[in-house]
Design a protein around this motif. Structure first.
Motif, mmCIF file in Angstrom:
data_model
loop_
_atom_site.group_PDB
_atom_site.id
_atom_site.type_symbol
_atom_site.label_atom_id
_atom_site.label_comp_id
_atom_site.label_asym_id
_atom_site.label_seq_id
_atom_site.Cartn_x
_atom_site.Cartn_y
_atom_site.Cartn_z
ATOM 1 N N PRO A 156 0.837 -1.212 0.000
ATOM 2 C CA PRO A 156 0.000 0.000 0.000
ATOM 3 C C PRO A 156 0.874 1.265 0.000
ATOM 4 N N SER A 157 0.406 2.316 -0.654
ATOM 5 C CA SER A 157 1.208 3.533 -0.746
ATOM 6 C C SER A 157 1.237 4.291 0.578
ATOM 7 N N HIS A 193 -9.408 -0.630 -12.808
ATOM 8 C CA HIS A 193 -8.962 -1.963 -13.175
ATOM 9 C C HIS A 193 -9.213 -2.909 -12.008
ATOM 10 N N ARG A 233 -8.016 -6.033 -10.320
ATOM 11 C CA ARG A 233 -6.730 -6.728 -10.373
ATOM 12 C C ARG A 233 -6.790 -8.129 -9.783
ATOM 13 N N ASP A 291 -6.698 9.313 -7.361
ATOM 14 C CA ASP A 291 -6.154 7.975 -7.573
ATOM 15 C C ASP A 291 -6.573 7.105 -6.398
ATOM 16 N N GLU A 304 -6.515 3.153 -4.629
ATOM 17 C CA GLU A 304 -6.130 1.747 -4.602
ATOM 18 C C GLU A 304 -6.983 1.056 -3.546
ATOM 19 N N TRP A 331 -7.342 -2.488 -1.319
ATOM 20 C CA TRP A 331 -6.686 -3.704 -0.838
ATOM 21 C C TRP A 331 -7.713 -4.549 -0.107
ATOM 22 N N LEU A 378 -3.763 -6.251 -3.568
ATOM 23 C CA LEU A 378 -4.288 -5.126 -4.356
ATOM 24 C C LEU A 378 -5.369 -5.670 -5.283
ATOM 25 N N GLN A 406 -7.629 -0.709 -8.804
ATOM 26 C CA GLN A 406 -6.947 0.582 -8.958
ATOM 27 C C GLN A 406 -7.844 1.469 -9.807
ATOM 28 N N SER A 407 -7.975 2.711 -9.413
ATOM 29 C CA SER A 407 -8.745 3.626 -10.262
ATOM 30 C C SER A 407 -8.081 4.998 -10.288
ATOM 31 N N ARG A 408 -8.363 5.713 -11.344
ATOM 32 C CA ARG A 408 -8.030 7.143 -11.357
ATOM 33 C C ARG A 408 -9.190 7.867 -12.009
#
Lengths: 263, 263
Positions: free
Chosen positions: A118-119, A213, A215, A240, A242, A244, A250, A253-255
């Motif tokens: 994770p970021s 997306h 994942r 953005d 993410e 989890w 993960l 993911q989206s933006r």
């Protein structure tokens, strides 16, 4: 069948048309939430596809939608052994609400070949903040469908203490017990307040493009939703996200690119 | 008019059709580069729009394209004071190569309200690696159109020393002197080798979806292109790209979902 399954149900009319009924339970101050609308649209796309999962969805949002009967119109552009590409529109009273391109495929469950973490690290759930239940007369009906436990600094703007940067982070699950699936993820990537609220902005922040997306298929349990932005400029911002799952994988993911609110 | 301007030129036939000629100078081992194809498509979209800039582009790639005559087919879905949404297809010999949704608007030049910095610091250009000029008989003709100076660890895979994580970073400019513009940015977001090469993968890595946002008009000079990925799993990978201009401004963001090569 959960309430969310029912609220996102799509009934096949013919190979290019599905009837849907946009549910008043997913409203954010009048208009319906964009993630909910994507979930509805994706139900129809997947039903018509030989593949099982909406792996990548690019959606552009043309106008706000209110509850009531609507249609999903589909055109399969290409279909093959690994993937099918579909053009799909959500249409309400003759007006296009969402135009999208969706690639469906069938994901397996193998371990990742390579994965980042994770970021941002989340605090434990007991240190996170639940929002008060919405008032019964509220038109923020979406809030009653989900349980969110926020990383405290990212919700400080509610008390007049924005963190000063575009961000939002929360644990997420449906209020009615339900294992997360790709349609819950479509909701989750657009479920938090716009990240610009934390940077001091306010008001309805209309999404122009949201691409996400899938994942992996999510494990049962809470999801962790981490949202941030890189630039607020010229009336536009990016968000953005993410997501989890409870197994630390993960899963989405989206933006999105959206307009800063004027309100 | 530069060679790139010529190679991306689109000639209006009528309000829904543009003729283009796909240039053999943008080939990556046979098929044409996806960023180049997007630039061609966007020339037509912007020409037909009342707005000046392709602010957000969601493109799904159906099949590889080879050089030669092709068409861009447009349908404006909604047009307004701030933005126009267009559905655009790139068609070659009757087959759709790219299906896309594009929102055009007109960006101003005001300073950002909030901006992050680059996600990774680049070394000074003199410490970066230029690749040897392509052999004349090479079918990697794209390489001759651009100058790239790579952050050394991210190109170690060329000598059998992949960094072990999906990444690619380089300074970028066109080989023929030209100030960067939105079409050069469309090329730049897909110009580096696939990030999975640095994680030890090989082979043609076909893009399924590439969505990119034009965040500001780039200043003259070199661009900095920073690419990374979060997950390689089940034959799919993501590639996230940020492009910074010589004035230190975030000018483009992209993410693609692609298939890992089998080669």
């Amino acid at each position: 069948m959960t309430k969310f399954d029912e609220a996102t149900g799509a009934i096949r009319v013919d190979e290019t048309t599905y009837d849907v009924c946009l549910d008043p339970g997913y409203s954010i101050g009048g208009p319906l939430n964009g993630g909910y609308l994507m979930a509805v649209l994706l139900r129809a796309v997947v039903d018509a596809s030989p593949h099982e999962h909406p792996v990548t969805t690019s959606a552009q949002f043309l106008r706000a939608a209110v509850p009531g009967p609507a249609q999903v119109r589909l055109e399969q552009i290409k279909t093959g052994r690994t993937a099918t590409m579909t053009r799909a529109s959500l249409v309400r009273d003759g007006d296009s609400i969402i135009e999208s391109l969706v690639t469906t495929a069938t994901l397996g469950g193998a371990a990742p070949d390579w994965t980042d973490g994770p970021s941002v690290a989340m605090p434990p759930m007991e240190q996170c903040l639940r929002l008060p239940a919405p008032k019964t007369e509220s038109n923020m009906t979406l809030n009653a469908q989900m349980e969110l436990a926020f990383d405290p600094p990212t919700i400080g703007w509610l008390d007049g203490r924005p963190s000063g940067r575009p961000e939002a982070r929360a644990y997420f699950r449906m209020a009615e017990p339900q294992d997360p699936d790709p349609y819950v993820l479509a909701l989750a990537v657009d479920a938090l307040p716009p990240v610009v609220f934390s940077a001091g902005e306010r008001g309805w922040a209309p999404t122009v493009d949201l691409t996400w997306h899938l994942r992996a298929l999510p494990a049962p349990g809470w999801l962790t939703v981490i949202a941030g932005g890189r630039l607020i400029s010229d009336g536009w911002f990016d968000e953005d996200v993410e997501v989890w799952d409870s197994a630390g994988r993960l899963v989405a993911q989206s933006r999105q690119l959206a307009r800063v609110g004027r309100g």
